[in-house]
Design a protein around this motif. Structure first.
Motif, PDB file in Angstrom:
ATOM      1  N   GLU A 118      23.593  43.593  44.718  1.00  0.00           N
ATOM      2  CA  GLU A 118      24.819  44.394  44.811  1.00  0.00           C
ATOM      3  C   GLU A 118      25.813  43.770  45.800  1.00  0.00           C
ATOM      4  OE1 GLU A 118      21.198  46.308  43.783  1.00  0.00           O
ATOM      5  OE2 GLU A 118      21.718  45.792  45.849  1.00  0.00           O
ATOM      6  N   THR A 119      25.284  43.204  46.866  1.00  0.00           N
ATOM      7  CA  THR A 119      26.142  42.569  47.861  1.00  0.00           C
ATOM      8  C   THR A 119      26.764  41.302  47.291  1.00  0.00           C
ATOM      9  OG1 THR A 119      24.723  43.436  49.614  1.00  0.00           O
ATOM     10  CG2 THR A 119      26.240  41.663  50.210  1.00  0.00           C
ATOM     11  N   LEU A 120      25.971  40.514  46.592  1.00  0.00           N
ATOM     12  CA  LEU A 120      26.492  39.306  45.957  1.00  0.00           C
ATOM     13  C   LEU A 120      27.592  39.662  44.952  1.00  0.00           C
ATOM     14  CD1 LEU A 120      23.126  37.417  45.500  1.00  0.00           C
ATOM     15  CD2 LEU A 120      25.038  36.672  46.930  1.00  0.00           C
ATOM     16  N   ALA A 121      27.385  40.729  44.203  1.00  0.00           N
ATOM     17  CA  ALA A 121      28.408  41.178  43.239  1.00  0.00           C
ATOM     18  C   ALA A 121      29.684  41.596  43.968  1.00  0.00           C
ATOM     19  CB  ALA A 121      27.868  42.331  42.394  1.00  0.00           C
ATOM     20  N   ALA A 122      29.558  42.291  45.089  1.00  0.00           N
ATOM     21  CA  ALA A 122      30.732  42.722  45.856  1.00  0.00           C
ATOM     22  C   ALA A 122      31.503  41.522  46.410  1.00  0.00           C
ATOM     23  CB  ALA A 122      30.312  43.659  46.988  1.00  0.00           C
ATOM     24  N   ILE A 123      30.783  40.498  46.827  1.00  0.00           N
ATOM     25  CA  ILE A 123      31.442  39.277  47.304  1.00  0.00           C
ATOM     26  C   ILE A 123      32.209  38.638  46.150  1.00  0.00           C
ATOM     27  CG2 ILE A 123      31.064  36.920  48.151  1.00  0.00           C
ATOM     28  CD1 ILE A 123      28.675  38.087  49.784  1.00  0.00           C
ATOM     29  N   ARG A 124      31.568  38.511  44.987  1.00  0.00           N
ATOM     30  CA  ARG A 124      32.201  37.919  43.804  1.00  0.00           C
ATOM     31  C   ARG A 124      33.437  38.702  43.385  1.00  0.00           C
ATOM     32  NH1 ARG A 124      27.356  38.582  41.275  1.00  0.00           N
ATOM     33  NH2 ARG A 124      25.945  37.011  42.058  1.00  0.00           N
ATOM     34  N   GLU A 125      33.336  40.038  43.444  1.00  0.00           N
ATOM     35  CA  GLU A 125      34.415  40.905  42.974  1.00  0.00           C
ATOM     36  C   GLU A 125      35.483  41.154  44.029  1.00  0.00           C
ATOM     37  OE1 GLU A 125      32.072  44.275  41.770  1.00  0.00           O
ATOM     38  OE2 GLU A 125      31.012  43.077  40.269  1.00  0.00           O
ATOM     39  N   GLY A 126      35.234  40.724  45.250  1.00  0.00           N
ATOM     40  CA  GLY A 126      36.221  40.926  46.315  1.00  0.00           C
ATOM     41  C   GLY A 126      36.330  42.358  46.805  1.00  0.00           C
ATOM     42  N   THR A 127      35.209  43.091  46.752  1.00  0.00           N
ATOM     43  CA  THR A 127      35.247  44.502  47.134  1.00  0.00           C
ATOM     44  C   THR A 127      34.518  44.799  48.447  1.00  0.00           C
ATOM     45  OG1 THR A 127      33.303  44.948  45.750  1.00  0.00           O
ATOM     46  CG2 THR A 127      35.470  45.261  44.730  1.00  0.00           C
ATOM     47  N   VAL A 128      34.202  43.774  49.223  1.00  0.00           N
ATOM     48  CA  VAL A 128      33.525  43.981  50.505  1.00  0.00           C
ATOM     49  C   VAL A 128      34.506  44.649  51.467  1.00  0.00           C
ATOM     50  CG1 VAL A 128      32.451  42.818  52.475  1.00  0.00           C
ATOM     51  CG2 VAL A 128      31.939  42.063  50.153  1.00  0.00           C
ATOM     52  N   VAL A 129      34.047  45.671  52.179  1.00  0.00           N
ATOM     53  CA  VAL A 129      34.885  46.478  53.061  1.00  0.00           C
ATOM     54  C   VAL A 129      35.650  45.645  54.094  1.00  0.00           C
ATOM     55  CG1 VAL A 129      34.834  48.334  54.784  1.00  0.00           C
ATOM     56  CG2 VAL A 129      33.369  48.479  52.771  1.00  0.00           C
ATOM     57  N   LYS A 130      34.999  44.645  54.671  1.00  0.00           N
ATOM     58  CA  LYS A 130      35.640  43.850  55.730  1.00  0.00           C
ATOM     59  C   LYS A 130      36.631  42.817  55.201  1.00  0.00           C
ATOM     60  CE  LYS A 130      32.369  44.163  59.578  1.00  0.00           C
ATOM     61  NZ  LYS A 130      31.638  43.363  60.572  1.00  0.00           N
ATOM     62  N   GLY A 131      36.691  42.623  53.877  1.00  0.00           N
ATOM     63  CA  GLY A 131      37.664  41.687  53.321  1.00  0.00           C
ATOM     64  C   GLY A 131      37.029  40.525  52.596  1.00  0.00           C
ATOM     65  N   ASN A 132      37.800  39.447  52.472  1.00  0.00           N
ATOM     66  CA  ASN A 132      37.366  38.261  51.720  1.00  0.00           C
ATOM     67  C   ASN A 132      36.307  37.514  52.520  1.00  0.00           C
ATOM     68  OD1 ASN A 132      37.122  35.654  50.569  1.00  0.00           O
ATOM     69  ND2 ASN A 132      39.097  35.932  49.560  1.00  0.00           N
ATOM     70  N   VAL A 133      35.072  37.654  52.117  1.00  0.00           N
ATOM     71  CA  VAL A 133      33.926  37.120  52.856  1.00  0.00           C
ATOM     72  C   VAL A 133      33.959  35.597  52.938  1.00  0.00           C
ATOM     73  CG1 VAL A 133      31.405  36.914  52.861  1.00  0.00           C
ATOM     74  CG2 VAL A 133      32.483  39.109  52.305  1.00  0.00           C
ATOM     75  N   LEU A 134      34.123  34.936  51.814  1.00  0.00           N
ATOM     76  CA  LEU A 134      34.024  33.483  51.820  1.00  0.00           C
ATOM     77  C   LEU A 134      35.230  32.819  52.469  1.00  0.00           C
ATOM     78  CD1 LEU A 134      32.281  32.846  48.386  1.00  0.00           C
ATOM     79  CD2 LEU A 134      31.270  33.294  50.640  1.00  0.00           C
ATOM     80  N   ALA A 135      36.408  33.398  52.326  1.00  0.00           N
ATOM     81  CA  ALA A 135      37.584  32.851  53.017  1.00  0.00           C
ATOM     82  C   ALA A 135      37.410  32.966  54.526  1.00  0.00           C
ATOM     83  CB  ALA A 135      38.854  33.569  52.567  1.00  0.00           C
ATOM     84  N   THR A 136      36.899  34.083  54.978  1.00  0.00           N
ATOM     85  CA  THR A 136      36.669  34.284  56.406  1.00  0.00           C
ATOM     86  C   THR A 136      35.587  33.334  56.911  1.00  0.00           C
ATOM     87  OG1 THR A 136      37.305  36.605  56.163  1.00  0.00           O
ATOM     88  CG2 THR A 136      36.115  36.004  58.177  1.00  0.00           C
ATOM     89  N   ALA A 137      34.509  33.185  56.144  1.00  0.00           N
ATOM     90  CA  ALA A 137      33.423  32.279  56.531  1.00  0.00           C
ATOM     91  C   ALA A 137      33.908  30.827  56.568  1.00  0.00           C
ATOM     92  CB  ALA A 137      32.243  32.443  55.579  1.00  0.00           C
ATOM     93  N   ARG A 138      34.824  30.474  55.675  1.00  0.00           N
ATOM     94  CA  ARG A 138      35.382  29.108  55.654  1.00  0.00           C
ATOM     95  C   ARG A 138      36.166  28.837  56.945  1.00  0.00           C
ATOM     96  NH1 ARG A 138      36.897  29.050  50.809  1.00  0.00           N
ATOM     97  NH2 ARG A 138      35.312  27.625  50.047  1.00  0.00           N
ATOM     98  N   VAL A 139      36.987  29.801  57.353  1.00  0.00           N
ATOM     99  CA  VAL A 139      37.748  29.650  58.601  1.00  0.00           C
ATOM    100  C   VAL A 139      36.795  29.601  59.791  1.00  0.00           C
ATOM    101  CG1 VAL A 139      39.431  30.757  60.132  1.00  0.00           C
ATOM    102  CG2 VAL A 139      39.849  30.685  57.669  1.00  0.00           C
ATOM    103  N   ALA A 140      35.790  30.466  59.801  1.00  0.00           N
ATOM    104  CA  ALA A 140      34.820  30.489  60.905  1.00  0.00           C
ATOM    105  C   ALA A 140      34.077  29.155  61.008  1.00  0.00           C
ATOM    106  CB  ALA A 140      33.823  31.630  60.708  1.00  0.00           C
ATOM    107  N   ALA A 141      33.680  28.585  59.877  1.00  0.00           N
ATOM    108  CA  ALA A 141      32.987  27.291  59.874  1.00  0.00           C
ATOM    109  C   ALA A 141      33.890  26.200  60.436  1.00  0.00           C
ATOM    110  CB  ALA A 141      32.542  26.935  58.460  1.00  0.00           C
TER     111      ALA A 141
END
Length: 155
Positions: A38-61
């Motif tokens: 369900e979490t993976l689906a939310a990341i794919r669909e862009g519905t995670v409460v805190k925002g765009n997970v992978l874009a944020t992780a890219r900046v953090a990296a």
């Protein structure tokens, strides 16, 4: 209980690289974070409460790579030429890959490993509310296989 042998060498030193010449260097590191479907689906669909997970992780990296020498004591501060951060969606997990390039006297493995580690920790932070079970534990969530995939030196 495991017994540790005490090591009485409390010296630490940054390696002297002054005698080395500048060389093109590159390191690729990767790692995986396992998450609930369900979490993976939310990341794919862009519905995670805190925002765009992978874009944020890219900046953090990217920030982590650039700041590696400030958090790992014996790493040299180095002039990074480029950083590439990519994510691959797999069944049950996301794989982060970081490629770091520079020209200098020391390698960039620690920078690539730090980038991957922080990318995966950022993913965890952004989805932790969805990953917890009823007791507040993380039965599925785990980070594994952080490693140097390849390093290159020279042309």
């Amino acid at each position: 209980m495991v017994e540790f042998t005490h090591i009485h060498n409390d010296r630490a030193a940054m390696v002297d690289i002054s005698g080395k010449g500048d060389v093109a260097r590159e390191a690729t590191a990767s790692g995986k974070i396992y998450l609930r479907p369900e979490t993976l689906a939310a990341i794919r669909e862009g519905t995670v409460v805190k925002g765009n997970v992978l874009a944020t992780a890219r900046v953090a990296a990217t920030l982590a790579v650039k700041n590696t020498a400030t958090i790992i004591p014996m790493c040299h501060p180095i002039p990074i030429s480029s950083i590439a951060v990519d994510f691959t969606d797999h069944e049950g997990y996301i794989e982060a890959t970081v490629v770091v390039k520079m020209t200098g006297r020391t390698g960039v493995e620690m920078e690539a490993l730090t980038g991957v580690s922080v990318a995966l920790l950022t993913v965890w932070d952004m989805v932790k509310s969805a990953e917890k079970d009823k007791d507040g534990q993380y039965p599925v969530t785990r980070i594994e296989n952080i490693r140097v995939v390849e390093k290159k030196k020279g042309k």
